[in-house]
Structures are given as structure tokens and as C-alpha cells.
Design a protein around this motif. Structure first.
Motif, mmCIF file in Angstrom:
data_model
loop_
_atom_site.group_PDB
_atom_site.id
_atom_site.type_symbol
_atom_site.label_atom_id
_atom_site.label_comp_id
_atom_site.label_asym_id
_atom_site.label_seq_id
_atom_site.Cartn_x
_atom_site.Cartn_y
_atom_site.Cartn_z
ATOM 1 N N ALA A 42 38.351 33.291 37.004
ATOM 2 C CA ALA A 42 38.928 34.415 37.770
ATOM 3 C C ALA A 42 40.306 34.884 37.130
ATOM 4 O O ALA A 42 40.725 35.537 38.080
ATOM 5 N N ASP A 43 40.709 34.442 36.184
ATOM 6 C CA ASP A 43 41.888 34.901 35.408
ATOM 7 C C ASP A 43 41.571 35.510 34.205
ATOM 8 O O ASP A 43 40.858 35.049 33.457
ATOM 9 N N LYS A 44 42.174 36.675 34.076
ATOM 10 C CA LYS A 44 41.761 37.508 32.553
ATOM 11 C C LYS A 44 42.212 36.569 31.487
ATOM 12 O O LYS A 44 41.663 36.655 30.602
ATOM 13 N N LEU B 85 32.820 41.240 26.834
ATOM 14 C CA LEU B 85 32.510 39.792 27.194
ATOM 15 C C LEU B 85 33.621 39.358 28.192
ATOM 16 O O LEU B 85 33.157 38.785 29.319
ATOM 17 N N ALA B 86 34.746 39.806 27.994
ATOM 18 C CA ALA B 86 35.875 39.045 29.018
ATOM 19 C C ALA B 86 35.769 39.803 30.312
ATOM 20 O O ALA B 86 35.959 38.890 31.012
ATOM 21 N N PHE B 87 35.903 40.988 30.415
ATOM 22 C CA PHE B 87 36.007 41.493 31.459
ATOM 23 C C PHE B 87 34.747 41.551 32.260
ATOM 24 O O PHE B 87 34.502 41.631 33.514
ATOM 25 N N ARG B 88 33.466 41.484 31.628
ATOM 26 C CA ARG B 88 32.297 41.176 32.626
ATOM 27 C C ARG B 88 32.534 39.901 33.318
ATOM 28 O O ARG B 88 32.109 39.727 34.713
ATOM 29 N N LEU B 89 32.751 38.946 32.516
ATOM 30 C CA LEU B 89 32.835 37.586 33.085
ATOM 31 C C LEU B 89 34.046 37.568 34.399
ATOM 32 O O LEU B 89 33.803 37.127 35.328
ATOM 33 N N TYR B 90 35.209 38.268 33.940
ATOM 34 C CA TYR B 90 36.367 38.256 34.786
ATOM 35 C C TYR B 90 36.202 38.899 36.044
ATOM 36 O O TYR B 90 36.011 38.434 37.113
ATOM 37 N N GLY B 91 35.591 40.004 35.941
ATOM 38 C CA GLY B 91 35.153 40.919 36.902
ATOM 39 C C GLY B 91 34.085 40.396 37.906
ATOM 40 O O GLY B 91 34.442 40.258 39.312
ATOM 41 N N ASN B 92 33.283 39.983 37.690
ATOM 42 C CA ASN B 92 32.106 39.185 38.492
ATOM 43 C C ASN B 92 32.846 37.996 39.393
ATOM 44 O O ASN B 92 32.736 37.836 40.625
ATOM 45 N N VAL C 198 25.394 33.926 40.783
ATOM 46 C CA VAL C 198 26.137 34.747 39.789
ATOM 47 C C VAL C 198 27.131 33.938 38.736
ATOM 48 O O VAL C 198 27.158 34.370 37.725
ATOM 49 N N GLY C 199 27.194 32.674 39.307
ATOM 50 C CA GLY C 199 28.078 31.945 38.321
ATOM 51 C C GLY C 199 27.253 31.602 37.289
ATOM 52 O O GLY C 199 27.684 31.383 36.233
ATOM 53 N N PHE C 200 26.093 30.885 37.655
ATOM 54 C CA PHE C 200 25.037 30.750 36.521
ATOM 55 C C PHE C 200 24.727 31.714 35.825
ATOM 56 O O PHE C 200 24.877 31.633 34.282
#
Lengths: 246, 164
Positions: A121-123, A175-182, A220-222
Motif C-alpha cells: 500500500a506504499d508506492k 504494473l506498480a500503480f495497479r497494485l498500489y491503487g488496489n 483482491v489481494g490474491f
């Protein structure tokens, strides 16, 4: 109704400072996010304990449940890798893919534990991992194709070059911001639900939205861990595969 | 960059991840791969062994079937032989019985003939004696042995000429 800051303040039972640690090395100011780092270490520790427990006393005929879980996970990831990448090239990547998936999964789920936070949850975490993957992709592309790797930037026409460069750079960013955003949005919504619904109404079913959202966050985590890993595999596959049609 | 919230944590996180990667690669990964390989080998071995067993069983079955066929053939032959033997034996017995019957019949005929001859001889004797007595009565005197003898002889010859 409490504001988000108030909720965060109440949840901060571990006393993490709100501002980054700052210290100076030479003449550069190094800033580090304390909560992210501590949570990352906790997640690493958990992952190490989990994998050690699962691989301790491994038995061929009567595997323990943990061992089976880890084996199935590994086989699933290996199936993904071997489907997309030539097994000769992919075998060496298995440790990375396995570590990446388990780390992201544990990170994503760790944020659902009250007062804890997902490292993802950190960029900084997601971008760091994405840049690492980006560099790895370029490296593997050059390793397997030599300078011919750069040919795909100017194909099919030379003036596609800027477009191709943007496309290549967009990969780690998305890749980075999809994960971070979710993951970040998931944590924000957990806090919002806590602030929105007063403690009194919790007794009368106020916990239901939170429970539903937590359950969804597990999903969502999975999914996000899977997407990140899958895209990593896809990018590597794209970079190292031979183009027979040219 | 700082306004975006990106700072040196990024580098720290990459380093953290690489440490984790190295740990997993060195400690966990070999164990996992090892056990998976062992399992794969174990299954492959089992499959191979099962295949081998199956082949052996097939061979054994063929062997037994051949054995069974041979045994059946032998039994058939023995049965035929026995039937033939029994028939021969029966034939023999019948022959023997026939021969025996024939023999008994012949001996009976012989016996009859002998008895007949004996009876005839006795009859002759008695006829002779009777004749002598009758003659003595008739003549009223004893004959000399010579005449006696001649008379008897004559008589017997005549008597032999009679049909009995």
C-alpha cells in the motif's frame, strides 16, 4: 462521523511516526517510511516462518497440509512460467517468480490485519518491484537476443520508436500503480468504513459492510498478486521469445 | 519525486525483496524442488514398475493358457486311449467267453459221445451174457469154451450190426 485522519490516528496503536525518518549520508538526504519498512520486515519474517514450517520435515508419501499448500502453489506458478517461457530459460526464473508471488500475497493480506499495513500500500514498494522487473526484462532480452533485442523498438516502422519507448516505460508504471491503487484503496475503504459507522451501530449489524469488504479484499489481494506475477511472466516471455515470423 | 511520496524507501524495499529472494532461493527453494523431483521420480518408478508387473502377468497368463491347452489335449488323448483299451478289453472278454462256450460245448459233445459208447459197450456185454444164458437155456448144455467163444463172437458181431 470521524475523519479519515482521526481513524488513522486511532488505529496507530504502535506509534509509528507520520513523517519519514530522515538522515543524511554525505550530502544527500535519505528519507525512509518507517511503517512501510517495519511492515515489510514483519511480512518477510512471516513468509520465512511459513516457508520454513512448510518445508521442514518434508515427506514424500505423507505430506503435511502446509507442505501441500506450498507445493501446489509452486506447481501452479511453474505451470504458468513453463506455458509462457521456454523451460530452459524459465527454470532459472522460478525462484524469482515464486518469491515475488508469495511476497506480494503475504503483503496484500497482511494489511487486512487490524492496525497493520500492507507494504504494497506504499508506492515505493510497488514501484521498486516494478522497476526491478523492468530492469530484469531488459537484461534478459539483451542476454538472450543480444543487440537484436532493440530491434523491436523500430518495428514495423522506424517512426514507431517514440511510441514503443512509451509502451515499454508504461509497463512498470502500470504494473506498480495497479497494485498500489488496489491495495491502498482497500485499506482506505477499511478505515472509511470504520470511521463512517459509529461504534454504537456496530452492535446492530454495522460490522457487516466491514466483513464483506474484508472478504473482498482477501480476493483482491490474491488477484493482484497473481496479476503482478502473471504480467511479469508475460513481459519476460515477450522479451526472450524468438520471433520466427521475421 | 518527494511530492509524489517516493523516496529512498523504494531502494530499501528492493533490497528487502532481494534479501528475501536470496533467502528463499538458498533455503526453501532447493528443498521444495528436491521433494517435487523425488515425488516425480517416485511416481515414474511406480508407473514403470506397474507396467513391468502387467507385462509379467500377461506373460504368465499366456504361459498358463498354453499349459491348460496342453493339459486338455493330454486328457483328451488319455481318454481316447482308455476308450480304445476298454473296447479292446471288452472284445477280448467276449472272444474269451465265446471260446469258453465253444470249449464247453465240445467237451459236452465228447462226453455225450463217450457215454454213448460206454452205454453201447455195456449193452453189448449184457446182450452177450443174456444171449449166453438164453442159449444155455435153449441148448441145455454147457458149451465148451471153444464153442462158447465162437458163439459169443458171432453173436457180438451180429449184435454190432444192430442199430442201437
Amino acid at each position: 462521523m470521524k475523519s479519515l485522519e482521526q481513524v488513522h490516528e486511532e488505529l496507530n496503536v504502535w506509534g509509528f511516526p507520520h513523517h519519514p525518518w530522515e538522515f543524511t549520508v554525505g550530502n544527500t538526504v535519505v528519507q525512509l517510511n518507517p511503517k512501510t519498512l517495519v511492515m515489510t520486515w514483519v511480512v518477510m519474517l512471516l513468509l520465512i516462518i511459513f516457508t520454513l514450517a512448510a518445508t521442514r520435515n518434508m515427506d514424500l508419501r505423507r505430506p503435511t497440509k502446509l507442505q501441500l499448500m506450498l507445493e501446489e502453489l509452486f506447481l501452479f506458478l511453474r505451470g504458468l512460467v513453463y506455458e509462457n517461457i521456454d523451460p530452459h530459460k524459465g527454470a532459472g526464473l522460478m525462484a524469482l517468480i515464486f518469491s515475488l508471488f508469495t511476497f506480494l500475497l503475504f503483503s496484500n493480506l497482511w494489511g487486512l490485519v487490524p492496525t497493520m499495513m500492507s507494504p504494497t500500500a506504499d508506492k515505493n514498494t510497488t514501484l521498486g518491484l516494478a522497476i526491478m522487473v523492468f530492469i530484469l526484462v531488459q537484461f534478459l532480452g539483451i542476454r538472450y537476443k543480444g543487440l537484436g533485442y532493440f530491434k523491436h523498438f523500430v518495428e514495423p516502422f522506424f517512426f514507431f520508436l517514440p511510441l514503443k519507448i512509451v509502451e515499454e516505460l508504461a509497463k512498470p508504471v502500470t504494473l506498480a500503480f495497479r497494485l498500489y491503487g488496489n491495495i491502498y484503496a482497500g485499506e482506505v475503504l477499511i478505515a472509511v468504513l470504520l470511521g463512517l459507522i459509529g461504534l454504537n451501530s456496530y452492535v446492530f449489524g454495522g460490522f457487516i459492510p466491514s466483513v464483506i469488504w474484508l472478504a473482498f479484499s482477501i480476493f483482491v489481494g490474491f488477484i493482484q498478486a497473481f496479476i503482478f506475477t502473471m504480467l511479469t511472466i508475460a513481459y519476460i516471455s515477450h522479451a526472450v521469445q524468438e520471433h520466427h515470423e521475421h | 519525486m518527494e511530492s509524489l511520496g517516493i523516496n529512498y524507501t523504494l531502494i530499501a524495499q528492493v533490497i528487502n525483496f532481494i534479501i528475501l529472494l536470496i533467502f528463499l532461493r538458498v533455503v526453501v527453494y532447493p528443498r521444495l524442488v528436491n521433494v517435487l523431483e523425488q515425488r516425480q521420480k517416485y511416481i515414474a518408478d511406480n508407473v514403470a514398475a506397474a507396467e513391468e508387473e502387467r507385462k509379467k502377468a500377461e506373460e504368465l497368463k499366456q504361459e498358463y493358457l498354453a499349459e491348460l491347452a496342453r493339459a486338455r489335449e493330454q486328457a483328451q488323448a488319455i481318454l481316447q486311449q482308455a476308450t480304445k483299451d476298454a473296447e479292446a478289453k471288452a472284445q477280448e472278454i467276449v472272444e474269451a467267453a465265446k471260446a469258453e462256450a465253444q470249449r464247453i460245448k465240445e467237451s459236452a459233445i465228447e462226453e455225450i459221445a463217450r457215454e454213448r459208447e460206454k452205454a453201447v459197450a455195456e449193452l453189448h456185454n449184457q446182450v452177450a451174457n443174456l444171449s449166453v444164458l438164453v442159449a444155455q437155456k435153449i441148448i441145455g448144455r454147457a458149451l465148451t469154451p471153444e464153442i462158447h467163444h465162437d458163439l459169443i463172437k458171432e453173436f457180438i458181431d451180429e449184435a454190432r450190426g444192430l442199430p442201437c
